[in-house]
Design an enzyme around this catalytic site. Structure first.
Site: not given
Ligand code: AMP
Length: 606
Positions: A8, A69, A167, A189
């Site tokens: 992850d 990211k 994800e 999330d």
């Protein structure tokens, strides 16, 4: 068999997991923490990655990179509005962002690779073997270039990235939801700095992303900030001290506020104690969970709007969601859980550690790929593009690689030769421009009534169902005649082969494009030359001799250009000829011939 790990690669934290027998496990570092902060500091003493790098955020902000990211696979223009949030310097080279540190620049994949290397090292130390293969997760909304940048990061770190998975799909796998085979899933999330909601549909063990929404600048850090602001004001009022002038103390206050927030997820009240700068004494304050909830309610409410929008896009009511999965550390807050439960009307899954659930799911996917779990097929995206061969041996892609399945696409084609009585539908898989460089999956013919070239309308439809089966149907729009075939694109295709095919498409990209451009230009030129010759034959007597001469000159020039290998030159001569024949086309009464001259935009089938 080589082990495949699951990773992850997060905005704030990253984790690596593996299958320990039947159970996925996150690998902890020496500090027993499973998470590695996604922070990289380039100090005078060398590169520091992870938690120790965080200490440099305050002292060395220009050389400490976090949230990389957010820049993966993006151009500077894509992130222009976000730049003010970042203390480090960004620039662009060849359309790709570069991060400047000292007199060197690094691409986002290079920085991400530093984090991946740290995870890889951790896994190698724990497992006592070389780690070379991985599955890496990305947000469901990541586009092709963001996914590619993630793969590149893996490559730089010495990892063969066998699959990039979403994800929310990973989180669902961690909960074993694929075993239910059917249903709809909402994955909520809420991490440190981002919020994502994804609505997935599960059919026959395959996940399809129905909708995504979220807020890329909303997360636990915002919750901390509301608490920090309250405390700052109180310190100013009670102690006459403005902490914002003291960066170290400010950082200490931020950490203290975050710790208090975390404790309040389990306790009803807690104490914040902070030593103030010289002479100002010690600040003590009790905070209750109710007070924290009062401060953060508005932020939690901000996550519900995107949830409703995602549901709407998926065409579902909250009650139609079968399972709700919580991901991200901030979903440990009781207020968040209550509000999510209220919205969907069901108790969300929270048995697994919400920080780990994505990495755990990546390990489950890795296990499936390595053949450890054989009872299911997991194809949530098509690994390679699917298309058909058109005139001149070039490929016309209908479904691009990485499209989530089931998927469908339709395109119209026509014929190339006058009086053609059948068309050849050649189905191909791969990323290369020319048919001969791709994998041939199937071939069939469709009968068409003899008509001038360019007149027939042949609709080709591709549909990949949830089982990964590709159904191809070709239909002659005029006659309604159809012909179809079914193939399994994944049949006999190994992951290595997929990798090789994608790799080659990059390697030969420039050559392929050139070949394609020239073939397409030549094919179009040939069709126009033929149509013009025919038009002259049929309607030459209807125009004056000057016009005929102009057309013949343009025709000769196009024929000469066609023999060369300059596609731009051919295109320019095609345009000239089109201009020269414009009047003739109008004059010609035969509408079908007119179509033949004017509708050259459709690709032709052989
Ligand atoms: P992630 O990016 O998923 O690792 O999430 C990190 C965020 O979760 C940070 O903002 C943490 O402060 C927050 N967090 C972690 N544990 C808790 C907890 N027990 N209660 C509230 N927030 C938490």
């Amino acid at each position: 068999m080589t082990r495949i790990v699951g990773i992850d690669l997060g905005t704030t934290n990253s984790l690596i997991a593996y299958m320990d027998g039947q159970t996925p496990r996150v690998i902890a570092g020496r500090n027993e923490r499973g998470m590695v902060s996604s922070v990289v500091a380039m100090t005078d003493n060398g590169l520091i990655v992870g938690d120790p790098a965080k200490e440099h955020l305050v002292r060395n902000p220009e050389r400490t990179i976090y949230s990389v990211k957010r820049f993966m696979g993006k151009s500077l223009e894509d992130v222009s509005e976000e730049l003010t949030y970042f203390p480090y310097k960004l620039q662009e080279q060849g359309g790709v962002i570069r991060i400047q540190i000292g007199d060197k620049t690094y691409s986002p994949p290079q920085i991400s690779a530093m984090i991946l290397r740290e995870l890889k090292r951790r896994a190698e130390e724990h497992l006592g073997e070389d780690i070379t293969k991985a599955v890496i997760t990305v947000p469901a909304y990541f586009n092709d270039s963001q996914r590619q940048a993630t793969k590149d990061a893996g490559l730089i770190a010495g990892l063969d990235v066998l699959r990039i998975i979403n994800e929310p799909t990973a989180a669902s796998l961690a909960y074993g939801l694929q075993k239910k085979t059917q249903g709809t899933i909402a994955v909520y999330d809420l991490g440190g700095g981002t919020f994502d909601i994804s609505i997935l549909k599960l059919k026959d063990g395959i996940f399809e992303v129905l909708a995504t929404n979220g807020n890329t600048y909303l997360g636990g850090d915002d919750f901390d900030r509301t608490l920090v602001n309250l405390l700052l004001n109180e310190i100013r009022e009670q102690h006459g001290c403005s902490l914002d002038q003291y960066p170290d103390q400010m950082q200490a206050l931020r950490l203290e506020a975050e710790r208090a927030k975390i404790r309040l997820s389990d306790e009803q009240k807690t104490m914040v104690v902070l030593e103030l700068p010289s002479g100002h004494g010690v600040f003590r304050r009790q905070i209750t969970r109710d007070q924290l909830e009062g401060l953060t309610t508005a932020l939690v409410e901000q996550t519900l709007g995107p949830c409703r929008l995602a549901l709407k896009d998926a065409g579902l009511q909250p009650a139609q969601i079968d399972e709700v999965v919580l991901v991200g550390g901030s979903t440990r807050m009781p207020l968040v859980r209550r509000r999510v439960q209220d919205l969907f009307g069901k108790v969300p899954h929270s048995e697994l550690n919400p920080d780990e659930v994505v990495a755990l799911g990546a390990a489950v996917q890795a296990d499936i790929l390595s053949g450890g779990t054989q009872d299911m097929l997991l194809l949530d995206v098509t690994p390679l593009s699917l298309g058909i061969e058109t005139m001149g041996g070039v490929v016309s892609p209908l479904i691009r690689r990485n499209t989530t399945i089931p998927a469908s696409a339709k395109e119209m084609f026509t014929t190339y030769v006058d009086g053609q009585t059948s068309v050849d539908i050649h189905i191909l898989q791969g990323e290369r421009e020319l048919a001969q460089d791709n994998r041939s999956l199937a071939r069939f013919q469709l009968k068409v009534p003899p008509l001038p070239a360019g007149v027939p309308r042949i609709e080709v439809m591709f549909l990949i169902d949830a089982n990964g089966i590709l159904h191809v149907t070709a239909r002659d729009v005029r006659t309604g005649l159809t012909q179809s075939v079914e193939v399994k694109p994944s049949y006999g295709l190994s992951d290595e082969e997929v990798e090789r095919m994608i790799g080659e498409s990059f390697k030969f990209a420039a050559e392929d494009l050139k070949a394609r451009q020239i073939i397409e230009a030549r094919t179009e030129a040939e069709a126009i030359i033929k149509a013009t010759e025919k038009a002259l034959e049929l309607g030459g007597h209807l125009i004056d001799s000057a016009e005929t001469t102009a057309i013949k000159t343009a025709l000769a020039e196009l024929q000469a250009a066609r023999a060369g290998d300059e596609h731009r030159g051919i295109r320019a001569r095609i345009a000239d000829l089109e201009k020269a024949t414009h009047h003739l086309a109008e004059v010609l009464m035969d509408t079908s011939l007119k179509e033949a001259l004017q509708n050259k935009k459709l690709s032709e089938l052989t």
